[in-house]
Design a protein around this motif. Sequence first.
Motif, PDB file in Angstrom:
ATOM      1  N   SER A  49      11.631  18.590   2.043  1.00 40.10           N
ATOM      2  CA  SER A  49      11.526  17.268   1.416  1.00 40.10           C
ATOM      3  C   SER A  49      12.393  17.255   0.172  1.00 40.10           C
ATOM      4  CB  SER A  49      10.065  16.964   1.049  1.00 40.10           C
ATOM      5  OG  SER A  49       9.663  17.731  -0.071  1.00 40.10           O
ATOM      6  N   VAL A  85      15.434   4.573   1.594  1.00 38.97           N
ATOM      7  CA  VAL A  85      14.072   5.052   1.366  1.00 38.97           C
ATOM      8  C   VAL A  85      13.979   6.531   1.709  1.00 38.97           C
ATOM      9  CG1 VAL A  85      11.651   4.807   2.063  1.00 38.97           C
ATOM     10  CG2 VAL A  85      13.121   2.790   1.971  1.00 38.97           C
ATOM     11  N   THR A  86      13.349   7.290   0.826  1.00 42.49           N
ATOM     12  CA  THR A  86      13.020   8.686   1.091  1.00 42.49           C
ATOM     13  C   THR A  86      11.533   8.872   0.828  1.00 42.49           C
ATOM     14  OG1 THR A  86      15.198   9.404   0.367  1.00 42.49           O
ATOM     15  CG2 THR A  86      13.507  11.080   0.483  1.00 42.49           C
ATOM     16  N   ASN A  87      10.799   9.228   1.851  1.00 41.28           N
ATOM     17  CA  ASN A  87       9.374   9.514   1.711  1.00 41.28           C
ATOM     18  C   ASN A  87       9.216  11.017   1.478  1.00 41.28           C
ATOM     19  OD1 ASN A  87       8.754   6.800   2.336  1.00 41.28           O
ATOM     20  ND2 ASN A  87       8.866   7.253   4.505  1.00 41.28           N
ATOM     21  N   THR A  88       8.363  11.374   0.537  1.00 33.19           N
ATOM     22  CA  THR A  88       8.172  12.781   0.196  1.00 33.19           C
ATOM     23  C   THR A  88       6.697  13.139   0.265  1.00 33.19           C
ATOM     24  OG1 THR A  88      10.112  12.735  -1.237  1.00 33.19           O
ATOM     25  CG2 THR A  88       8.575  14.545  -1.561  1.00 33.19           C
ATOM     26  N   ASP A  91       1.209  12.091   1.322  1.00 38.23           N
ATOM     27  CA  ASP A  91       0.782  10.885   0.617  1.00 38.23           C
ATOM     28  C   ASP A  91       1.936   9.916   0.378  1.00 38.23           C
ATOM     29  OD1 ASP A  91      -1.816  11.768   0.577  1.00 38.23           O
ATOM     30  OD2 ASP A  91      -1.849  12.240  -1.559  1.00 38.23           O
ATOM     31  N   GLY A  92       3.148  10.413   0.391  1.00 36.42           N
ATOM     32  CA  GLY A  92       4.329   9.565   0.239  1.00 36.42           C
ATOM     33  C   GLY A  92       4.788   8.954   1.544  1.00 36.42           C
ATOM     34  N   GLY A  93       4.105   9.276   2.642  1.00 37.04           N
ATOM     35  CA  GLY A  93       4.441   8.704   3.937  1.00 37.04           C
ATOM     36  C   GLY A  93       5.428   9.504   4.761  1.00 37.04           C
ATOM     37  N   GLN A  94       5.744  10.732   4.343  1.00 33.64           N
ATOM     38  CA  GLN A  94       6.684  11.540   5.113  1.00 33.64           C
ATOM     39  C   GLN A  94       6.015  12.017   6.393  1.00 33.64           C
ATOM     40  OE1 GLN A  94       8.292  14.939   3.014  1.00 33.64           O
ATOM     41  NE2 GLN A  94       9.804  15.354   4.607  1.00 33.64           N
TER      42      GLN A  94
END
Length: 114
Positions: A49, A85-88, A91-94
């Motif tokens: 990530s 968009v970068t999800n990490t 909880d960040g949606g990754q």
Amino acid sequence: MSDCIFCKIALHEVPSEIFFEDDEILAFKDIQPLAPVHLIVIPKIHLQSLNDVTLEHERLMGHLFGVIRRLAKELGVAETGYRVVTNTGTDGGQVVGHLHVHLLGGQALNATIG
């Protein structure tokens, strides 16, 4: 990583609709697009990530965002606007454990997309 779907796509072990590729970066069409233009842009090296990005990856990350800018122009969304968009993390949606950036455009985007 042997079980990472994005690593497998980067190695051409899993088919995908590729829009850009060089030695370090791969951009391919999202299989569940949320906009008319929805690409996934990844570094070919496995980084879990954004939390794994260090100073040694600074040039790579600059290159990745340069590729996104060029793709936005080539796909005709640079003038009207696009979202990156970068999800990490969970909880960040990754969902996929490989650093990836979504390039979305081709329509007016509301706050729920991304």
